[in-house]
Design an enzyme around this catalytic site. Structure first.
Site, mmCIF file in Angstrom:
data_model
loop_
_atom_site.group_PDB
_atom_site.id
_atom_site.type_symbol
_atom_site.label_atom_id
_atom_site.label_comp_id
_atom_site.label_asym_id
_atom_site.label_seq_id
_atom_site.Cartn_x
_atom_site.Cartn_y
_atom_site.Cartn_z
ATOM 1 N N ASP A 176 0.819 -1.203 0.000
ATOM 2 C CA ASP A 176 0.000 0.000 0.000
ATOM 3 C C ASP A 176 0.860 1.262 0.000
ATOM 4 O OD1 ASP A 176 -2.566 1.547 0.603
ATOM 5 O OD2 ASP A 176 -1.313 2.090 2.317
ATOM 6 N N GLU A 210 1.231 -0.403 -5.156
ATOM 7 C CA GLU A 210 0.239 0.640 -5.415
ATOM 8 C C GLU A 210 0.972 1.941 -5.725
ATOM 9 O OE1 GLU A 210 -3.691 2.641 -3.299
ATOM 10 O OE2 GLU A 210 -1.819 2.414 -2.191
#
Length: 844
Positions: A491, A546
């Protein structure tokens, strides 16, 4: 660095802090936490919480558990009285599947039983009722334990030359100074780790040195806390007496203590009891949850979490039975969140997810599940992104062994399990997180504003710190090794790679934006190291980053000079669809759609998605809600007249998802529930909504209901996954876009032996519409969005055959004629080497 100083247990602490009113009585077995293991207990979890003050001699937490549950997860996020009884339903391993014959159940022979408790010796009564006769099975071998020993024998390949990136992308030559410096720093870090730690393999086993480690003689607890002037281990086991177990500290700031076993051989700290470390710090006395804690719990009536010493007896540990599935060529990911995966407005459990959601994912045709919010996070509404305890699975959903059982069941079903891991930042919490752990703001993080993310209100790691590298690298390995995860979705990588964290920056693709003073080289080196580690020790593991910036070399192997990820999330696609959905149909541009879907770097794989959890959050809208909005409340039943809004929405919902999968990348992702156009939004319980869980669940029952139009969308998504499984078009080397007609609103492209035809026109249907193709022969329909099963109007004959004509058309050597109704997507497959049925062969 090897720490050799052993901890010493002093009878009393230096006069740094006031002694606890309730003195340590010397009997460690009189724990404040009692585990009542009753084999005949019901399959429910009952949690009784008494006072929780560390300085109270009445402090206790009594846990009653079934065979399967030792330490409660699922504590209520709503503060309750400490005398309240909280009860959550347990789950039976042989859970009843969904009964409706048309629902998403496994086919006969496909259902797999996974037992929670695996004894090394099991017995069963045999004969004519003579229970005295028993048969013993061979001891089960834990595949995780076997793999762990194999992993330790593996060596991580040495750094390569780092020069291949210039062959892949010649534009990088203009930024060679930066890239060579980056790779040089990476090589120097690898060399330093080899020299001082014995290599990445040994360096990444920090959890075998720090935190709580158990030996035959007792328990050792170590913690890196250089800011602490004094430290003591406190908990239920010593009645929270800070004078009982004082720790020593070496020159590296590592505090340590050894607790020998009790006289009867039992561990000094009972399984399931609460523990914390008390420190005298530059900020004053503070109690912290150990940084390497493996489990933490929020008791009813309390706000901060408590660290839990988690070391269940062998008979209560989950034994992994099923090996990891092989890494698929095409990655089809079902993004999910355990807590909100129930149809009811409650926090769901690992066990229920295992028994109810995994079979659904299997039936839908996805080959991977990506699970969010695994790492413990004290704030539920953070979606798991404000991590407080990095090595602990969230106790809201159950115990660590419950999570292991979930992963084992997924592997039995052939499903990879990816974890949404957060190494980009950490919770700002001081009481139960890493922030100000040793009383300084520069412990695990950068100090001052450099260590604070103003938009996320969270702390930012110092990736140049030796011990931070040890902590994060060990954390990644821990989840792969201990829990058998098959990879990660990292993330917030954009925030990591740039000192501006991607905030208020519009990336245009200019290489100056990627390689300059705004790049956090330390963070990029960490990403290179963690990819090195993962792929070196777990060759089949998958890493997805990401990144919204489009950083070049992101998905190039580290030895070639890249960052080393396997996939990049193609985040621009979802943003583009939202942009397009705000326009009239007449203003949609076929070229704009194609450009966004195909705009990715050569040799760098992407995971495409039309929408993820981001688009489902309150304040945003899912694609279904953008398309159909309030009409979804009243016109989704099959027995009432539809509306133009619903008809348009259902048609475009299918087309958007298929074209995204067809052109957007080498992998595909869907957030749970969006496969059937889940209505409304996600809203976690909070003060603003009355602490309601109503919008924090997934209404799978809507997709299963044969009287609602959601069912057609779900059937289409399932068919789409199975077509990809059969033909592997996402990873086909052959891709050619032969038509993007702005007047007809037609898009035609080839993937492998498939030809995709999309008609986005809101009104026009085309008969005898010629489309080009590479290979001659006969084509058949393998997927048709207009099929009645998918909520369409059956305007195309599914049994029709299509034969090619010779001659160039749309720059293709062959072509065939099709009927292309408005707002439809049809996939045609070349029929190769078709065999005649047996009866026809006999006649011939």
């Amino acid at each position: 660095m090897v720490y050799t100083l052993s901890g010493i247990r002093f009878p009393s602490a230096p006069p740094v802090c006031k002694s606890s009113p309730s003195g340590f009585n010397g009997d460690r077995r009189s724990s404040g936490v009692s585990l009542l293991l009753n084999n005949k207990a019901s399959l429910s979890r009952k949690i009784f919480a008494g006072k929780s003050s560390y300085d109270s001699d009445t402090s206790s937490l009594s846990l009653a558990a079934s065979e399967r549950v030792l330490v409660p997860g699922g504590y209520s996020d709503v503060p309750t009285s400490s005398t309240d009884q909280v009860e959550t339903s347990g789950a039976v391993a042989d859970s009843q599947m969904i009964h409706d014959s048309n629902d998403l159940t496994l086919e006969a022979g496909e259902e797999i039983e996974v037992k929670e408790k695996q004894d090394s010796v099991s017995s069963s009564a045999i004969g004519d009722g003579d229970a005295s006769e028993e048969v013993k099975s061979a001891p089960l071998q834990d595949v995780a334990v076997i793999e762990k020993e194999e992993v330790k024998k593996r060596t991580i390949p040495p750094p390569g030359s780092g020069q291949k990136i210039y062959e892949i992308d010649s534009l990088l030559l203009g930024y060679r100074e930066h890239l060579d410096y980056r790779f040089g720093q990476y090589r120097r870090m690898r060399e330093a780790i080899d020299k001082y730690e014995g290599g990445l393999e040994a360096f990444s086993r920090g959890y075998e040195k720090f935190g709580f480690t158990r030996s035959a003689d007792g328990i050792t607890y170590r913690e890196w806390a250089p800011g602490a002037k004094w430290a003591a281990l406190i908990g239920d086991f010593n009645n929270w007496n800070p004078n009982a177990d004082v720790m020593t500290q070496n020159e590296f700031g590592v505090c340590e203590i050894f607790l020998p076993n009790n006289s009867d051989g039992s561990p000094a700290i009972p399984h399931g009891s609460r523990v914390k470390i008390r420190m005298d710090t530059p900020s004053g006395l503070k109690d912290s949850i150990p940084a390497w804690i493996k489990f933490s719990v929020q008791a009813p009536g309390e706000i901060p979490y408590n660290g839990i010493y988690y070391d269940p007896p062998d008979e209560m540990k989950h034994v992994f039975k099923h090996p990891r599935p092989k890494r698929p060529n095409s990655l089809r990911i079902y993004e999910s969140h355990v807590g909100m995966s129930s149809t009811e407005p409650v926090i769901n459990t690992y066990a229920n997810f295992r028994d109810e959601v995994l079979p659904r994912i299997k039936k839908l045709g996805y080959n991977a599940v990506q699970i969010m919010a695994i790492q413990e996070h004290s704030y539920y509404a953070s979606f798991g992104y404000h991590v407080t305890n990095f090595f602990a699975p969230s106790s809201r959903f159950g115990t660590p062994d419950d999570l292991k059982s979930l992963i084992d069941k997924a592997h039995a079903l052939g499903i990879l399990v990816l974890m949404d891991i957060v190494h980009s930042h950490a919770s700002n919490n001081v009481l139960d997180g890493l922030n100000m752990f040793d009383g300084t703001d520069s412990h695990y993080f950068h100090s001052g504003s450099q260590g604070y993310h103003w938009m996320w209100d969270s702390r930012l790691f110092n990736y140049g710190s030796w011990e931070v590298l040890r902590y994060l690298l060990s954390n990644a390995r821990w989840w792969l090794e201990e829990y058998q995860f098959d990879g990660f979705r990292f993330d917030g990588v954009t925030s990591m790679m740039y000192t501006h964290h991607g905030l208020q920056v519009a990336f245009t693709g200019n290489y100056n934006e990627y390689f300059g003073f705004a790049t956090d080289v330390d963070a990029v080196i960490y990403l290179m190291l963690v990819n090195d580690l993962i792929h070196g020790l777990f060759p089949e593991a998958i890493t997805i980053g990401e990144d919204v910036s489009g950083m070049p070399t992101f998905c190039i192997p580290v030895q070639d000079g890249g960052v080393g990820f396997d996939y990049r999330l193609h985040m621009a696609i979802a943003d583009k669809w939202i942009e397009i959905l705000k326009k009239r149909d007449e203003d949609w541009k076929m070229g704009d759609i194609i450009n966004t879907l195909t705009n990715r770097r050569w040799l760098e794989k992407c995971v495409a998605y039309a929408e993820s959890h981001d688009q489902a959050l309150v304040g945003d809208k899912t694609i279904a809600f953008w398309l159909m909005d309030k009409d979804m409340y009243d016109f989704m039943a099959l027995d009432i007249p539809s509306t133009p809004v619903i008809d348009r929405g259902i048609a475009l919902h299918k087309m958007i998802r298929l074209i995204t999968m067809g052109l957007g990348g080498e992998g595909y992702l869907n957030f749970m529930g969006n496969e059937f156009g889940h209505p409304e939004w996600i809203d976690f319980p909070r003060e603003g909504n009355g602490l309601s869980y109503d919008k924090c669940r997934r209404r799978f029952d809507l997709g299963d209901a044969d009287y609602l139009k959601y069912r057609g969308l779900q059937e289409f998504d399932q068919a789409m996954q199975h077509v990809e499984e059969a033909y592997g078009f996402m990873t086909s080397e052959h891709r050619y876009i032969s038509r993007k007609d702005e007047g007809d609103r037609i898009i035609v492209f080839e993937r492998g032996n498939l030809v995709f035809v999309f008609n986005f026109h809101w009104n026009n249907s085309y008969t005898d519409y010629r489309i080009g193709c590479l290979k001659p022969g006969k084509y058949k329909i393998v997927l048709n969005s207009d099929d009645a099963l998918f909520g369409g109007y059956s305007r195309i004959d599914p049994s029709a055959e299509y034969f090619t004509f010779d001659g160039w058309f749309d720059d293709r050597p062959h072509s065939f004629l099709v009927y292309a109704p408005s707002r439809t997507a049809v996939v045609y497959a070349l029929v190769e080497d078709e065999q005649l049925p047996v009866k026809d062969l006999e006649k011939s």
